[in-house]
Design a protein around this motif. Structure first.
Motif, PDB file in Angstrom:
ATOM      1  N   GLN A  42       0.833  -1.190   0.000  1.00 61.29           N
ATOM      2  CA  GLN A  42       0.000   0.000   0.000  1.00 61.29           C
ATOM      3  C   GLN A  42       0.877   1.253   0.000  1.00 61.29           C
ATOM      4  N   LYS A 183     -13.693  -5.277  -8.432  1.00 61.01           N
ATOM      5  CA  LYS A 183     -13.701  -6.490  -7.601  1.00 61.01           C
ATOM      6  C   LYS A 183     -13.678  -7.739  -8.465  1.00 61.01           C
ATOM      7  N   SER A 206      -5.396   1.060  -2.174  1.00 61.92           N
ATOM      8  CA  SER A 206      -6.590   0.495  -1.567  1.00 61.92           C
ATOM      9  C   SER A 206      -6.240  -0.499  -0.461  1.00 61.92           C
ATOM     10  N   GLN A 207      -6.602  -0.164   0.757  1.00 62.24           N
ATOM     11  CA  GLN A 207      -6.362  -1.061   1.881  1.00 62.24           C
ATOM     12  C   GLN A 207      -7.162  -2.351   1.723  1.00 62.24           C
ATOM     13  N   GLU A 208      -8.392  -2.234   1.240  1.00 67.07           N
ATOM     14  CA  GLU A 208      -9.245  -3.404   1.071  1.00 67.07           C
ATOM     15  C   GLU A 208      -8.635  -4.409   0.101  1.00 67.07           C
ATOM     16  N   GLN A 211      -5.322  -6.060   1.588  1.00 69.98           N
ATOM     17  CA  GLN A 211      -5.547  -6.992   2.689  1.00 69.98           C
ATOM     18  C   GLN A 211      -6.043  -8.357   2.227  1.00 69.98           C
ATOM     19  N   ARG A 212      -6.349  -8.485   0.963  1.00 69.11           N
ATOM     20  CA  ARG A 212      -6.748  -9.788   0.434  1.00 69.11           C
ATOM     21  C   ARG A 212      -5.540 -10.680   0.141  1.00 69.11           C
TER      22      ARG A 212
END
Length: 232
Positions: A42, A183, A206-208, A211-212
């Motif tokens: 990130q 997505k 994008s943190q989301e 984190q995947r």
């Protein structure tokens, strides 16, 4: 214990500005990625994420420090070796798809395989297999201008994987897409890279998304910092 697939040692990248001031983008990056690992990095816009990927991919040279792929220093490669490294070992997926507008989806995916020296029937079969894998079996003859943004990124993913690279470098691969399409493309990217047993480094703000991935780090003020581990 596995040896790193790719690693950096005290990696620095500076730029000389017109006024003589030195702009320090990367201030000493130590990073190691083992075969099969997936890493999310990130960082805010302008933090040096793209610069780091360019150095890992052999698209730029460091000011100081080393980038080693399977123990070999990229700076010590001859020009033809470096070209072969980029073509055979690395797959790139950028925010912009960088497809060639005068060629079909199939032809765009075939090009790296032809450059590698594969004969046209083999290159075509591999490209068609990947385009079918990313859900574009009915769009293979379409040129980029006739494809949606998400479809163009799917073609870019197929092109990045056509030569079975050991490492996939992704620079904001969903950054130009809407949330739903982004997505879908991210899901596909992670799924196909796992199926192809390709290691992955993805940089994003994008943190989301980050984190995947199995591991997360943050690039801040020219230095990589560890994040908590999670699972995709």
């Amino acid at each position: 214990m596995n040896s790193p697939l790719i690693e950096t040692r005290a990696l620095k990248k500076y730029y000389q500005e017109k006024g003589g001031e030195v702009l320090k983008i990367l201030k000493g990056i130590d990073l190691a990625l083992n075969p099969g690992e997936a890493l999310g990095i990130q960082g805010r816009s302008g933090s040096g994420k793209s610069t780091l990927l360019h150095l890992l991919g052999g698209l730029d040279q460091p000011t100081k420090g080393e980038v080693l792929f399977q123990g070999q220093n990229l700076a010590q490669m001859e020009a033809n070796e470096l070209n072969r490294y980029r073509n055979e070992q690395i797959g790139f997926v950028f925010q912009s798809h960088h497809l060639l507008g005068d060629f079909s989806a199939l032809e765009n995916v075939m090009i790296p395989a032809l450059i590698q020296g594969n004969n046209p029937p083999e290159a075509r079969a591999r490209a068609k297999e990947l385009l079918e894998r990313v859900g574009l079996s009915e769009r293979i003859e379409h040129r980029p201008g006739a494809l949606s943004g998400g479809e163009r990124q799917r073609v870019a993913i197929a092109r990045a994987l056509v030569n079975r690279p050991k490492l996939l470098l992704c620079d904001e691969p969903t950054g130009s897409l809407d949330v739903v399409t982004g997505k879908q493309v991210a899901d596909l990217l992670f799924e196909v890279s796992r199926d192809e047993t390709t290691s992955l480094i993805l940089v994003t703000h994008s943190q989301e998304l980050a984190q995947r991935l199995q591991r997360q780090m943050e690039l801040r003020q020219g230095v990589l910092q560890l994040q908590n581990e999670s699972r995709p």
